[in-house]
Design a protein around this motif. Structure first.
Motif, PDB file in Angstrom:
ATOM      1  N   SER A   1       4.800 -30.288 -14.995  1.00 46.20           N
ATOM      2  CA  SER A   1       4.397 -31.580 -14.421  1.00 46.20           C
ATOM      3  C   SER A   1       5.351 -31.998 -13.315  1.00 46.20           C
ATOM      4  O   SER A   1       4.920 -32.478 -12.259  1.00 46.20           O
ATOM      5  CB  SER A   1       4.349 -32.666 -15.493  1.00 46.20           C
ATOM      6  OG  SER A   1       3.266 -32.451 -16.338  1.00 46.20           O
ATOM      7  N   ALA A   2       6.666 -31.814 -13.564  1.00 43.97           N
ATOM      8  CA  ALA A   2       7.654 -32.211 -12.549  1.00 43.97           C
ATOM      9  C   ALA A   2       7.432 -31.404 -11.277  1.00 43.97           C
ATOM     10  O   ALA A   2       7.487 -31.944 -10.153  1.00 43.97           O
ATOM     11  CB  ALA A   2       9.062 -31.985 -13.084  1.00 43.97           C
ATOM     12  N   ASP A   3       7.130 -30.118 -11.416  1.00 44.13           N
ATOM     13  CA  ASP A   3       6.876 -29.270 -10.241  1.00 44.13           C
ATOM     14  C   ASP A   3       5.629 -29.746  -9.496  1.00 44.13           C
ATOM     15  O   ASP A   3       5.584 -29.736  -8.256  1.00 44.13           O
ATOM     16  CB  ASP A   3       6.642 -27.817 -10.666  1.00 44.13           C
ATOM     17  CG  ASP A   3       7.949 -27.117 -10.989  1.00 44.13           C
ATOM     18  OD1 ASP A   3       9.006 -27.764 -10.856  1.00 44.13           O
ATOM     19  OD2 ASP A   3       7.903 -25.938 -11.386  1.00 44.13           O
ATOM     20  N   LEU A   4       4.617 -30.138 -10.254  1.00 43.93           N
ATOM     21  CA  LEU A   4       3.373 -30.581  -9.612  1.00 43.93           C
ATOM     22  C   LEU A   4       3.612 -31.873  -8.829  1.00 43.93           C
ATOM     23  O   LEU A   4       3.143 -32.025  -7.694  1.00 43.93           O
ATOM     24  CB  LEU A   4       2.269 -30.790 -10.662  1.00 43.93           C
ATOM     25  CG  LEU A   4       1.725 -29.496 -11.282  1.00 43.93           C
ATOM     26  CD1 LEU A   4       0.917 -29.781 -12.551  1.00 43.93           C
ATOM     27  CD2 LEU A   4       0.854 -28.736 -10.273  1.00 43.93           C
ATOM     28  N   VAL A   5       4.384 -32.796  -9.434  1.00 40.08           N
ATOM     29  CA  VAL A   5       4.684 -34.048  -8.735  1.00 40.08           C
ATOM     30  C   VAL A   5       5.499 -33.733  -7.473  1.00 40.08           C
ATOM     31  O   VAL A   5       5.240 -34.269  -6.385  1.00 40.08           O
ATOM     32  CB  VAL A   5       5.413 -35.044  -9.670  1.00 40.08           C
ATOM     33  CG1 VAL A   5       5.938 -36.246  -8.891  1.00 40.08           C
ATOM     34  CG2 VAL A   5       4.470 -35.496 -10.797  1.00 40.08           C
ATOM     35  N   ALA A   6       6.457 -32.811  -7.596  1.00 42.97           N
ATOM     36  CA  ALA A   6       7.263 -32.433  -6.429  1.00 42.97           C
ATOM     37  C   ALA A   6       6.377 -31.812  -5.342  1.00 42.97           C
ATOM     38  O   ALA A   6       6.693 -31.877  -4.154  1.00 42.97           O
ATOM     39  CB  ALA A   6       8.350 -31.453  -6.845  1.00 42.97           C
ATOM     40  N   SER A   7       5.244 -31.232  -5.736  1.00 41.36           N
ATOM     41  CA  SER A   7       4.334 -30.624  -4.749  1.00 41.36           C
ATOM     42  C   SER A   7       3.259 -31.595  -4.275  1.00 41.36           C
ATOM     43  O   SER A   7       2.307 -31.179  -3.610  1.00 41.36           O
ATOM     44  CB  SER A   7       3.641 -29.401  -5.351  1.00 41.36           C
ATOM     45  OG  SER A   7       4.578 -28.450  -5.708  1.00 41.36           O
ATOM     46  N   GLY A   8       3.366 -32.859  -4.699  1.00 45.13           N
ATOM     47  CA  GLY A   8       2.445 -33.858  -4.133  1.00 45.13           C
ATOM     48  C   GLY A   8       1.446 -34.448  -5.100  1.00 45.13           C
ATOM     49  O   GLY A   8       0.628 -35.295  -4.704  1.00 45.13           O
ATOM     50  N   ALA A   9       1.469 -34.042  -6.387  1.00 39.37           N
ATOM     51  CA  ALA A   9       0.563 -34.667  -7.359  1.00 39.37           C
ATOM     52  C   ALA A   9       1.001 -36.114  -7.581  1.00 39.37           C
ATOM     53  O   ALA A   9       2.182 -36.440  -7.483  1.00 39.37           O
ATOM     54  CB  ALA A   9       0.582 -33.897  -8.669  1.00 39.37           C
ATOM     55  N   THR A  10       0.024 -36.980  -7.890  1.00 35.93           N
ATOM     56  CA  THR A  10       0.330 -38.397  -8.109  1.00 35.93           C
ATOM     57  C   THR A  10       0.128 -38.721  -9.582  1.00 35.93           C
ATOM     58  O   THR A  10      -0.912 -38.369 -10.148  1.00 35.93           O
ATOM     59  CB  THR A  10      -0.650 -39.288  -7.305  1.00 35.93           C
ATOM     60  OG1 THR A  10      -0.582 -38.897  -5.945  1.00 35.93           O
ATOM     61  CG2 THR A  10      -0.344 -40.758  -7.444  1.00 35.93           C
ATOM     62  N   ARG A  11       1.113 -39.390 -10.184  1.00 37.88           N
ATOM     63  CA  ARG A  11       0.905 -39.803 -11.567  1.00 37.88           C
ATOM     64  C   ARG A  11       0.197 -41.157 -11.590  1.00 37.88           C
ATOM     65  O   ARG A  11       0.653 -42.106 -10.965  1.00 37.88           O
ATOM     66  CB  ARG A  11       2.232 -39.873 -12.335  1.00 37.88           C
ATOM     67  CG  ARG A  11       2.011 -40.178 -13.802  1.00 37.88           C
ATOM     68  CD  ARG A  11       3.210 -39.885 -14.665  1.00 37.88           C
ATOM     69  NE  ARG A  11       3.505 -38.462 -14.776  1.00 37.88           N
ATOM     70  CZ  ARG A  11       2.789 -37.598 -15.510  1.00 37.88           C
ATOM     71  NH1 ARG A  11       1.729 -37.997 -16.172  1.00 37.88           N
ATOM     72  NH2 ARG A  11       3.137 -36.336 -15.558  1.00 37.88           N
ATOM     73  N   LEU A  12      -0.922 -41.207 -12.276  1.00 39.14           N
ATOM     74  CA  LEU A  12      -1.711 -42.438 -12.356  1.00 39.14           C
ATOM     75  C   LEU A  12      -1.651 -43.004 -13.767  1.00 39.14           C
ATOM     76  O   LEU A  12      -1.867 -42.262 -14.736  1.00 39.14           O
ATOM     77  CB  LEU A  12      -3.191 -42.157 -12.054  1.00 39.14           C
ATOM     78  CG  LEU A  12      -3.564 -41.550 -10.713  1.00 39.14           C
ATOM     79  CD1 LEU A  12      -5.078 -41.313 -10.668  1.00 39.14           C
ATOM     80  CD2 LEU A  12      -3.159 -42.475  -9.587  1.00 39.14           C
ATOM     81  N   ASP A  13      -1.363 -44.281 -13.874  1.00 41.96           N
ATOM     82  CA  ASP A  13      -1.560 -44.961 -15.149  1.00 41.96           C
ATOM     83  C   ASP A  13      -3.064 -45.281 -15.198  1.00 41.96           C
ATOM     84  O   ASP A  13      -3.586 -45.939 -14.288  1.00 41.96           O
ATOM     85  CB  ASP A  13      -0.723 -46.249 -15.182  1.00 41.96           C
ATOM     86  CG  ASP A  13      -0.795 -46.928 -16.532  1.00 41.96           C
ATOM     87  OD1 ASP A  13       0.198 -46.890 -17.261  1.00 41.96           O
ATOM     88  OD2 ASP A  13      -1.869 -47.491 -16.866  1.00 41.96           O
ATOM     89  N   ILE A  14      -3.737 -44.829 -16.247  1.00 41.47           N
ATOM     90  CA  ILE A  14      -5.204 -44.852 -16.168  1.00 41.47           C
ATOM     91  C   ILE A  14      -5.768 -46.275 -16.055  1.00 41.47           C
ATOM     92  O   ILE A  14      -6.450 -46.572 -15.075  1.00 41.47           O
ATOM     93  CB  ILE A  14      -5.833 -44.033 -17.313  1.00 41.47           C
ATOM     94  CG1 ILE A  14      -5.386 -42.577 -17.149  1.00 41.47           C
ATOM     95  CG2 ILE A  14      -7.376 -44.106 -17.268  1.00 41.47           C
ATOM     96  CD1 ILE A  14      -5.532 -41.743 -18.376  1.00 41.47           C
ATOM     97  N   PRO A  15      -5.448 -47.184 -16.992  1.00 40.49           N
ATOM     98  CA  PRO A  15      -6.032 -48.520 -16.759  1.00 40.49           C
ATOM     99  C   PRO A  15      -5.300 -49.293 -15.670  1.00 40.49           C
ATOM    100  O   PRO A  15      -5.864 -50.216 -15.082  1.00 40.49           O
ATOM    101  CB  PRO A  15      -5.878 -49.218 -18.111  1.00 40.49           C
ATOM    102  CG  PRO A  15      -4.753 -48.522 -18.775  1.00 40.49           C
ATOM    103  CD  PRO A  15      -4.746 -47.110 -18.274  1.00 40.49           C
ATOM    104  N   GLY A  16      -4.058 -48.900 -15.353  1.00 45.91           N
ATOM    105  CA  GLY A  16      -3.287 -49.652 -14.361  1.00 45.91           C
ATOM    106  C   GLY A  16      -3.634 -49.297 -12.927  1.00 45.91           C
ATOM    107  O   GLY A  16      -3.688 -50.161 -12.052  1.00 45.91           O
ATOM    108  N   ASP A  17      -3.892 -48.023 -12.667  1.00 50.74           N
ATOM    109  CA  ASP A  17      -4.056 -47.565 -11.283  1.00 50.74           C
ATOM    110  C   ASP A  17      -5.491 -47.197 -10.926  1.00 50.74           C
ATOM    111  O   ASP A  17      -5.776 -46.863  -9.775  1.00 50.74           O
ATOM    112  CB  ASP A  17      -3.189 -46.319 -11.045  1.00 50.74           C
ATOM    113  CG  ASP A  17      -1.701 -46.650 -11.125  1.00 50.74           C
ATOM    114  OD1 ASP A  17      -1.338 -47.770 -10.754  1.00 50.74           O
ATOM    115  OD2 ASP A  17      -0.929 -45.781 -11.561  1.00 50.74           O
TER     116      ASP A  17
END
Ligand SMILES: Cc1cc2nc3c(=O)[nH]c(=O)nc-3n(C[C@H](O)[C@H](O)[C@H](O)COP(=O)(O)OP(=O)(O)OC[C@H]3O[C@@H](n4cnc5c(N)ncnc54)[C@H](O)[C@@H]3O)c2cc1C
Length: 463
Positions: free
Chosen positions: A91-107
């Motif tokens: 997951s950390a690698d994916l975020v470093a490559s541009g993935a966005t973490r979404l809070d489902i009801p928040g975002d």
């Protein structure tokens, strides 16, 4: 809105099982299910060969054998958890490559069954990224396994067996493009991960076995996808949008999610005759006709950065290998080859991850279990997991007019109750969190029937 900070905890894997010496396993297909199966098999076999028809790209790019990869892919929180267990730090690698973490009801601006989901920061998250980004990261990690060999541009054309055909002993492959030569790859276990178009039913028939029985729910779904440049100013109140239709007559779906390189992926679709056209005007008109106006408002101003891509999905399709009385030893099926679900529920990759865990569980007991019983145990465990997701996908689809197929007993009552749950998620954060946990495969659907939840839902329904 604050950044969601709750990365999914990686499930820790038990200690590695020593690989049996001189053993060899083959996986047919190097998409998500095949990659996960290969990862598991590398813990149990001295050598693993991954046979893939496509040339595998060096960079992050969609490929011919996985045409759905150009469309929106959401990874369930549970799937992410399992993947991080097999590939720590993914997951950390994916975020470093541009993935966005979404809070489902928040975002996520999420309209379903006639209302918007209540918005709040929950810690229940998903990673938004393109499917090729996820697959490339997993593929690169699998390729680094020391006992794995990948054979791209090789197509499995049939199975090899022992003389009485009770045991699969390998796979016959040919190069792509074909050069007239074939090659026998011998193995102690063969796993079919070749997707929905799997030839396992035909191969089994050729060997004198029955084909597996099938369950289908015909939905005639169509996806049309286009990429746009992100423009946060035109979507200030959220990072993503998901607009579901209000059944039975409304059948149009629309979603916008962020992906790497500052792009949005926009997928519009619909059941049967409500597919989104692949042209500027028709695409916008489809967005305008969705049950909520938000996506259309964004698209009116958005700058496209790709062409339209279209994908048809005729039916939920399940092949019941668990019901086969007679099945060859040392042969298994995983992923979409066993079950492919309506993509709007985003279940395929997580079910493939569950199946990889079932495969691992089966192989850990292999020394004490005869091969036939082990095969049966795997298919039974996989079927139990598929059941949960099938109930959600195929069951929900029956809300829409014109959907036809194998309808499980009790579907209408369950849909009535879950409809009340949907309504409660429009106002109640606790019910919304409970529902998201089911949707993200963190909890079983039965958790929605717990007395406390049921009481709130039914009280709301009466009000
Ligand atoms: C439009 C769409 C959107 C989707 N969205 C989501 C989502 O949001 N979330 C989610 O979890 N899932 C989603 N899915 C499902 C997801 O894509 C699959 O469940 C996932 O890819 C696992 O599939 P698989 O690996 O079993 O098969 P596939 O992905 O179909 O891959 C099969 C592989 O086998 C190879 N192959 C085929 N035949 C042979 C052969 N004879 N020899 C060698 N190689 C062969 C192919 O080239 C390919 O690489 C979606 C599906 C579709 C259609």
């Amino acid at each position: 809105m604050p950044e969601p900070t709750a990365p999914v905890s990686a499930a820790r894997r038990p200690a590695r099982v020593p690989a049996a010496p001189d053993t060899h396993a083959i996986v047919i297909g190097a998409s998500m299910a095949g990659l996960l199966a290969a990862r598991v098999l590398c813990d149990h076999f001295a050598r693993v060969t991954l046979v893939e028809r496509d040339a595998l790209p060096d960079g992050v790019q969609a490929r011919k054998g996985v045409p759905q990869g150009r469309h929106l892919h959401v990874l369930h929180t549970k799937g992410e958890e399992i993947l991080n267990g097999w590939f720590p730090g993914l997951s950390a690698d994916l975020v470093a490559s541009g993935a966005t973490r979404l809070d489902i009801p928040g975002d996520l601006l999420w309209f379903h069954l006639g209302g918007y989901n209540v918005r709040f920061q929950s810690g229940l998250t998903t990673l938004a990224m393109s499917r090729p980004l996820l697959e490339t990261h997993v593929y690169r990690r699998v390729l680094r396994l020391p006992n794995l060999v990948c054979r791209p541009r090789h197509e499995a054309i049939t199975l090899a067996t022992n003389p009485d055909r009770s045991r699969v002993t390998g796979v016959i492959v040919r190069r792509v493009p074909a050069d007239g030569c074939t090659e026998l790859l011998e193995a102690d276990l063969v796993v079919d991960a070749s997707g929905r178009g799997s030839r396992s039913p035909a191969w089994l028939e050729l060997l004198g076995y029955r084909r597996p029985t099938e369950s289908t729910v015909t939905i005639g779904f169509g996806y049309t996808t286009r990429l746009y440049r992100q423009d946060a100013a035109s979507l200030p109140q959220a990072k993503a949008i998901f607009i579901q239709p209000t059944p039975p007559q409304q059948k149009r779906v629309g979603a916008l999610f962020p992906i790497e390189e500052g792009r949005w992926i926009v997928t519009l679709g619909g059941y049967r005759d409500h597919h989104a056209p692949a042209d500027e005007q028709g695409f916008l008109a489809h967005a305008r006709a969705l049950c909520a106006p938000d996506l259309h408002r964004v698209l009116e101003r958005a700058e496209p950065v790709s062409d339209f891509i279209v994908h048809g999905f005729p039916s939920n399709l399940r092949r019941h290998y668990e019901r086969m009385r007679d099945f060859p030893e040392r042969y298994l099926v995983v992923g979409d080859a066993m079950c492919s679900f309506n993509p709007i529920y985003a279940q395929g990759m997580t079910v493939s991850a569950w199946e990889a865990e079932a495969l691992d569980g089966m192989l850990r007991q292999r020394a004490t279990t005869p091969a036939k019983a082990a095969t049966r145990a795997y298919f039974t465990a996989a079927a139990r997991m598929i059941d949960k997701s099938w109930r959600i996908a195929a069951g929900e689809d029956f809300r829409y007019a014109g959907v036809a197929g194998s309808k499980a007993l009790g579907t209408d009552i369950i849909n009535w109750y879950v409809g009340r749950v949907h309504k409660a998620t429009h106002r109640d954060p606790a019910i919304s969190a409970a529902f998201i946990k089911v949707l993200m495969s963190l909890e079983a659907p039965t958790s929605l029937f717990k007395p406390g939840t049921a009481l709130t839902v039914l009280k709301g329904a009466r009000a």
